[in-house]
Design a protein around this motif. Structure first.
Motif, short mmCIF file in Angstrom:
data_model
loop_
_atom_site.label_atom_id
_atom_site.label_comp_id
_atom_site.label_asym_id
_atom_site.label_seq_id
_atom_site.Cartn_x
_atom_site.Cartn_y
_atom_site.Cartn_z
N LEU A 167 -1.39 3.13 -6.94
CA LEU A 167 -0.90 2.83 -5.60
C LEU A 167 -1.30 3.93 -4.63
N LEU A 168 -1.19 5.18 -5.05
CA LEU A 168 -1.59 6.28 -4.18
C LEU A 168 -3.09 6.23 -3.89
N ALA A 169 -3.88 5.84 -4.88
CA ALA A 169 -5.33 5.71 -4.67
C ALA A 169 -5.63 4.66 -3.61
N LEU A 170 -4.91 3.55 -3.63
CA LEU A 170 -5.10 2.52 -2.61
C LEU A 170 -4.71 3.03 -1.23
N LEU A 171 -3.59 3.73 -1.17
CA LEU A 171 -3.16 4.31 0.10
C LEU A 171 -4.19 5.30 0.62
N LEU A 172 -4.76 6.09 -0.28
CA LEU A 172 -5.75 7.08 0.11
C LEU A 172 -7.02 6.43 0.63
N HIS A 174 -7.14 3.84 2.30
CA HIS A 174 -6.82 3.34 3.64
C HIS A 174 -6.14 4.42 4.49
N LYS A 175 -6.37 5.67 4.16
CA LYS A 175 -5.68 6.77 4.84
C LYS A 175 -5.82 6.67 6.36
N ASN A 176 -4.69 6.82 7.04
CA ASN A 176 -4.60 6.75 8.50
C ASN A 176 -4.89 5.35 9.04
N SER A 177 -4.92 4.37 8.15
CA SER A 177 -4.99 2.97 8.57
C SER A 177 -4.02 2.19 7.69
N ILE A 178 -3.81 0.93 7.99
CA ILE A 178 -2.79 0.15 7.30
C ILE A 178 -3.32 -0.44 6.00
N LEU A 179 -2.59 -0.20 4.91
CA LEU A 179 -2.84 -0.90 3.65
C LEU A 179 -2.01 -2.17 3.67
N ARG A 181 0.14 -5.12 2.76
CA ARG A 181 1.13 -5.25 1.69
C ARG A 181 0.70 -6.27 0.64
N ASN A 182 0.24 -7.44 1.08
CA ASN A 182 -0.12 -8.49 0.14
C ASN A 182 -1.36 -8.12 -0.68
N ILE A 183 -2.30 -7.44 -0.05
CA ILE A 183 -3.50 -7.01 -0.78
C ILE A 183 -3.12 -6.04 -1.88
N ALA A 184 -2.25 -5.10 -1.56
CA ALA A 184 -1.81 -4.13 -2.57
C ALA A 184 -1.10 -4.83 -3.73
N LEU A 185 -0.24 -5.80 -3.41
CA LEU A 185 0.49 -6.52 -4.46
C LEU A 185 -0.47 -7.30 -5.36
N LEU A 186 -1.43 -7.97 -4.77
CA LEU A 186 -2.37 -8.76 -5.56
C LEU A 186 -3.26 -7.89 -6.43
N LYS A 187 -3.66 -6.73 -5.91
CA LYS A 187 -4.53 -5.85 -6.69
C LYS A 187 -3.81 -5.17 -7.84
N ASN A 221 6.12 2.86 6.75
CA ASN A 221 6.30 1.42 6.54
C ASN A 221 5.99 0.72 7.85
N ILE A 222 4.90 -0.02 7.90
CA ILE A 222 4.51 -0.76 9.10
C ILE A 222 5.09 -2.17 8.98
N ARG A 223 6.16 -2.40 9.68
CA ARG A 223 6.94 -3.63 9.53
C ARG A 223 6.06 -4.89 9.63
N GLY A 224 6.20 -5.74 8.63
CA GLY A 224 5.49 -7.02 8.62
C GLY A 224 4.03 -6.91 8.25
N GLN A 225 3.54 -5.69 7.98
CA GLN A 225 2.11 -5.52 7.67
C GLN A 225 1.87 -4.80 6.34
N GLY A 226 2.40 -3.59 6.22
CA GLY A 226 2.13 -2.84 5.00
C GLY A 226 2.51 -1.39 5.14
N TYR A 227 1.67 -0.52 4.60
CA TYR A 227 1.97 0.92 4.60
C TYR A 227 0.79 1.71 5.13
N LYS A 228 1.10 2.89 5.66
CA LYS A 228 0.05 3.77 6.17
C LYS A 228 0.31 5.19 5.66
N LEU A 229 -0.71 5.76 4.98
CA LEU A 229 -0.65 7.15 4.54
C LEU A 229 -1.28 8.01 5.63
N ILE A 230 -0.53 8.96 6.17
CA ILE A 230 -1.07 9.86 7.19
C ILE A 230 -0.88 11.30 6.74
N ASP A 231 -1.82 12.16 7.13
CA ASP A 231 -1.67 13.58 6.81
C ASP A 231 -2.22 14.43 7.96
#
Length: 231
Positions: A167-172, A174-179, A181-187, A221-231
């Motif tokens: 999961l962290l690899a997927l977030l990485l 898409h870093k600074n952009s939205i992952l 939610r459904n794509i992450a679940l399916l993968k 947590n980007i409501r209705g869309q997914g998640y965003k990892l920012i650093d």
């Protein structure tokens, strides 16, 4: 190749026999425990590759058993069997460290597919279209090594489970952009149903706790869309 060793902890004799016979014919090596206490003893003796655990059992329930297992093995794949459909029961299972669940009655073919999928995830690099990172990746002051399942901060190392690392690899990626939610679940889960979505929320919460040492790193947590990892 050695057979995959499966520990089945199930107090329904007929169901346990059916699962054992079916998996045995597919090349799995399966041992059966009839309650949580016996399951704990057999886990320590057998050192299985994967666990199938019924939630409702005498003497020691499945959630308590998995909590004990997670104290000594954070990474072994575990799937819960449950006759209950209430969301809170499934969530308790995920919070205890379950990777997946199946609601009785279920298809034996589906169980086999899920077991094989979980074992593939145990081997680094099985995220669809996402090769494992063999070198460390920077996330703020942290270094993440997907292959080694490690998140490092200064002189400390956090051991990640395979699911956390995937999961962290997927977030990485898409870093600074939205992952999405459904794509992450399916993968990662293979299905975007509500129970898997709640499971992913639990894993997101775990990852957030690992980054508390630096407030610049956030998983939003980007409501209705997914998640965003920012650093």
């Amino acid at each position: 190749m050695d057979k995959i060793k499966v520990l089945l902890v199930e107090d329904e004799d007929v169901l346990a026999m059916i699962i054992a016979e079916t998996l045995g014919k597919r090349g799995f090596e399966i041992k059966i425990a009839k309650n949580g206490v016996e399951g704990w003893s057999m886990f320590n003796q057998l050192k299985p590759d994967i666990c199938i655990i019924d939630i409702m059992m005498p003497r020691k329930d499945g959630i308590s058993l998995l909590q004990d297992i997670r104290k000594v093995d954070e990474f072994i794949p575990a799937i819960f069997l449950t006759a209950k459909s209430q969301t809170e029961d499934v969530l308790k299972g995920f919070e205890a460290g379950a990777d997946d669940y199946m609601k009785k009655p279920f298809s034996m073919e589906e169980l086999i597919l899920r077991l094989k999928s979980m074992m593939r995830r145990k081997i680094p690099g099985i995220i669809t279209n996402s090769p494992v990172q063999e070198v460390s990746n920077k996330i703020g002051p942290y270094e993440f090594n997907h292959k080694k399942l490690e998140l490092m901060f200064e002189n400390s190392t956090i051991a990640l489970s395979q699911r956390e690392a995937d999961l962290l690899a997927l977030l990485l990626q898409h870093k600074n952009s939205i992952l999405d939610r459904n794509i992450a679940l399916l993968k990662l889960w293979g299905d975007d149903n509500i129970f898997n979505a709640r499971s992913m929320d639990v894993y997101i919460s775990r990852l957030r706790k690992y980054f508390v040492k630096d407030t610049h790193v956030e998983i939003l947590n980007i409501r209705g869309q997914g998640y965003k990892l920012i650093d």
